[in-house]
Design a protein around this motif. Structure first.
Motif, PDB file in Angstrom:
ATOM      1  N   ASN A   1      -6.580  -4.801   5.095  1.00  0.00           N
ATOM      2  CA  ASN A   1      -6.574  -3.429   4.563  1.00  0.00           C
ATOM      3  C   ASN A   1      -6.683  -2.407   5.693  1.00  0.00           C
ATOM      4  O   ASN A   1      -7.553  -1.535   5.696  1.00  0.00           O
ATOM      5  CB  ASN A   1      -7.714  -3.248   3.559  1.00  0.00           C
ATOM      6  CG  ASN A   1      -7.552  -1.978   2.734  1.00  0.00           C
ATOM      7  OD1 ASN A   1      -6.436  -1.481   2.543  1.00  0.00           O
ATOM      8  ND2 ASN A   1      -8.667  -1.452   2.265  1.00  0.00           N
TER       9      ASN A   1
ATOM     10  N   GLY B   1      -0.603  -3.953  -6.251  1.00  0.00           N
ATOM     11  CA  GLY B   1      -1.528  -3.547  -7.298  1.00  0.00           C
ATOM     12  C   GLY B   1      -0.935  -3.700  -8.688  1.00  0.00           C
ATOM     13  O   GLY B   1      -1.654  -3.658  -9.685  1.00  0.00           O
TER      14      GLY B   1
ATOM     15  N   THR C   1       0.482  -2.574  -0.343  1.00  0.00           N
ATOM     16  CA  THR C   1      -0.783  -2.638  -1.075  1.00  0.00           C
ATOM     17  C   THR C   1      -0.647  -2.006  -2.456  1.00  0.00           C
ATOM     18  O   THR C   1      -1.139  -2.546  -3.459  1.00  0.00           O
ATOM     19  CB  THR C   1      -1.894  -1.922  -0.285  1.00  0.00           C
ATOM     20  OG1 THR C   1      -2.049  -2.550   0.996  1.00  0.00           O
ATOM     21  CG2 THR C   1      -3.218  -1.974  -1.035  1.00  0.00           C
ATOM     22  N   ARG C   2       0.021  -0.865  -2.498  1.00  0.00           N
ATOM     23  CA  ARG C   2       0.240  -0.201  -3.790  1.00  0.00           C
ATOM     24  C   ARG C   2       1.106  -1.065  -4.703  1.00  0.00           C
ATOM     25  O   ARG C   2       0.822  -1.189  -5.902  1.00  0.00           O
ATOM     26  CB  ARG C   2       0.902   1.156  -3.572  1.00  0.00           C
ATOM     27  CG  ARG C   2       1.091   1.957  -4.860  1.00  0.00           C
ATOM     28  CD  ARG C   2       1.504   3.380  -4.593  1.00  0.00           C
ATOM     29  NE  ARG C   2       2.833   3.489  -4.004  1.00  0.00           N
ATOM     30  CZ  ARG C   2       3.075   3.833  -2.747  1.00  0.00           C
ATOM     31  NH1 ARG C   2       2.058   4.075  -1.924  1.00  0.00           N
ATOM     32  NH2 ARG C   2       4.306   3.922  -2.300  1.00  0.00           N
TER      33      ARG C   2
ATOM     34  N   THR D   1       1.832  -1.284   5.225  1.00  0.00           N
ATOM     35  CA  THR D   1       0.604  -1.636   4.504  1.00  0.00           C
ATOM     36  C   THR D   1       0.360  -0.803   3.250  1.00  0.00           C
ATOM     37  O   THR D   1       0.125  -1.374   2.169  1.00  0.00           O
ATOM     38  CB  THR D   1      -0.616  -1.544   5.443  1.00  0.00           C
ATOM     39  OG1 THR D   1      -0.469  -2.485   6.510  1.00  0.00           O
ATOM     40  CG2 THR D   1      -1.910  -1.857   4.688  1.00  0.00           C
ATOM     41  N   PRO D   2       0.385   0.543   3.312  1.00  0.00           N
ATOM     42  CA  PRO D   2       0.120   1.319   2.090  1.00  0.00           C
ATOM     43  C   PRO D   2       1.111   1.026   0.968  1.00  0.00           C
ATOM     44  O   PRO D   2       0.708   0.879  -0.202  1.00  0.00           O
ATOM     45  CB  PRO D   2       0.240   2.773   2.569  1.00  0.00           C
ATOM     46  CG  PRO D   2      -0.019   2.709   4.037  1.00  0.00           C
ATOM     47  CD  PRO D   2       0.573   1.415   4.482  1.00  0.00           C
TER      48      PRO D   2
ATOM     49  N   PRO E   1      -6.431   0.705   7.979  1.00  0.00           N
ATOM     50  CA  PRO E   1      -6.383   2.124   7.583  1.00  0.00           C
ATOM     51  C   PRO E   1      -5.184   2.864   8.181  1.00  0.00           C
ATOM     52  O   PRO E   1      -5.314   3.608   9.153  1.00  0.00           O
ATOM     53  CB  PRO E   1      -7.703   2.674   8.127  1.00  0.00           C
ATOM     54  CG  PRO E   1      -7.982   1.839   9.341  1.00  0.00           C
ATOM     55  CD  PRO E   1      -7.469   0.453   9.004  1.00  0.00           C
TER      56      PRO E   1
ATOM     57  N   GLY F   1      -1.818  -6.315   7.920  1.00  0.00           N
ATOM     58  CA  GLY F   1      -2.178  -5.011   7.377  1.00  0.00           C
ATOM     59  C   GLY F   1      -2.734  -5.093   5.978  1.00  0.00           C
ATOM     60  O   GLY F   1      -3.739  -4.447   5.650  1.00  0.00           O
ATOM     61  N   VAL F   2      -2.108  -5.912   5.138  1.00  0.00           N
ATOM     62  CA  VAL F   2      -2.554  -6.051   3.746  1.00  0.00           C
ATOM     63  C   VAL F   2      -3.841  -6.861   3.666  1.00  0.00           C
ATOM     64  O   VAL F   2      -4.779  -6.503   2.935  1.00  0.00           O
ATOM     65  CB  VAL F   2      -1.454  -6.710   2.891  1.00  0.00           C
ATOM     66  CG1 VAL F   2      -1.984  -7.041   1.496  1.00  0.00           C
ATOM     67  CG2 VAL F   2      -0.234  -5.792   2.785  1.00  0.00           C
TER      68      VAL F   2
END
Length: 225
Positions: free
Chosen positions: A46, A103, A99-100, A95-96, A48, A42-43
């Motif tokens: 990326n 960051g 991913t965050r 994933t979200p 959706p 997922g990462v």
């Protein structure tokens, strides 16, 4: 020395409980592999994953579909396959959040801290549930009610967008699913759950939700690059 039939029955019952608990722990450990694989895919790509209210509704629908499938097949090897498919899906759904978190300059550290903290919570509470004489069975109804309130609060916060409310949801969520570990492990120990696939599903959800809430809280202290 004579051994009564009751002693044989008790010994057999204890052996069944130990076997279910052992198989549950092995399958729980195995379930982490597709979870990590799903998260990495997922990462890396990326993927959706829908967010917001739509994403939450889709997540609930797909999760309940998988859970229904697991319960329907739990008495066969297919139950293990469906369970591992579910854990792969759950990994992708991280994933979200991942991913965050990545960051942040210390994102990798935060993820490892969340993983280590979750593992420690599980190990301690599972050990307590295994050896304690205290009865946690009365918590079931209260914990279920707490999950319902948690879902409603999460839905409400998609509209309200209140950081303080999300903080409260995360803290309460950790408390509820930590208590569920005590409840679920003790059910296995006491013979209330005799199917290791169902038992693994319950414990997996507890661990998954705790990790997610812990990582969300740690992300509040993330360092921007």
């Amino acid at each position: 020395m004579s051994i009564s039939m009751q002693d044989y029955t008790l010994a057999g019952s204890q052996e069944v409980r130990h076997r279910v608990l052992r198989n549950t722990y092995w399958l729980l450990a195995l379930s982490m592999i597709p979870t990590v694989l799903g998260a990495v895919i997922g990462v890396m790509f990326n993927l959706p994953v829908p967010r917001g209210l739509l994403g939450f509704g889709l997540f609930l629908a797909l999760s309940w579909g998988f859970i229904w499938g697991i319960e329907k097949t739990k008495h066969s090897a297919m139950g293990v396959v469906v369970l591992l498919g579910f854990t792969f899906f759950m990994g992708i759904w991280l994933t979200p959040l991942l991913t965050r978190t990545l960051g942040f300059s210390n994102g990798g550290t935060l993820i490892m801290m969340a993983f280590g903290g979750t593992a420690s919570v599980f190990a301690v509470l599972a050990s307590i549930a295994t050896v304690t004489k205290r009865d946690f069975s009365m918590m079931g109804k209260w914990l279920f009610a707490g999950v319902v309130v948690l879902i409603l609060a999460t839905l409400a916060n998609y509209f309200l967008q209140m950081p303080a409310l999300w903080l409260a949801i995360s803290v309460i969520g950790i408390a509820i699913f930590s208590a569920y570990i005590l409840y679920d492990v003790q059910r296995i120990v006491n013979g209330g759950e005799t199917n290791y696939i169902s038992a693994t599903l319950s414990l997996y959800l507890n661990v998954y939700m705790i990790f997610q809430y812990v990582l969300s809280l740690l992300g509040l202290g993330g360092e921007r690059e």
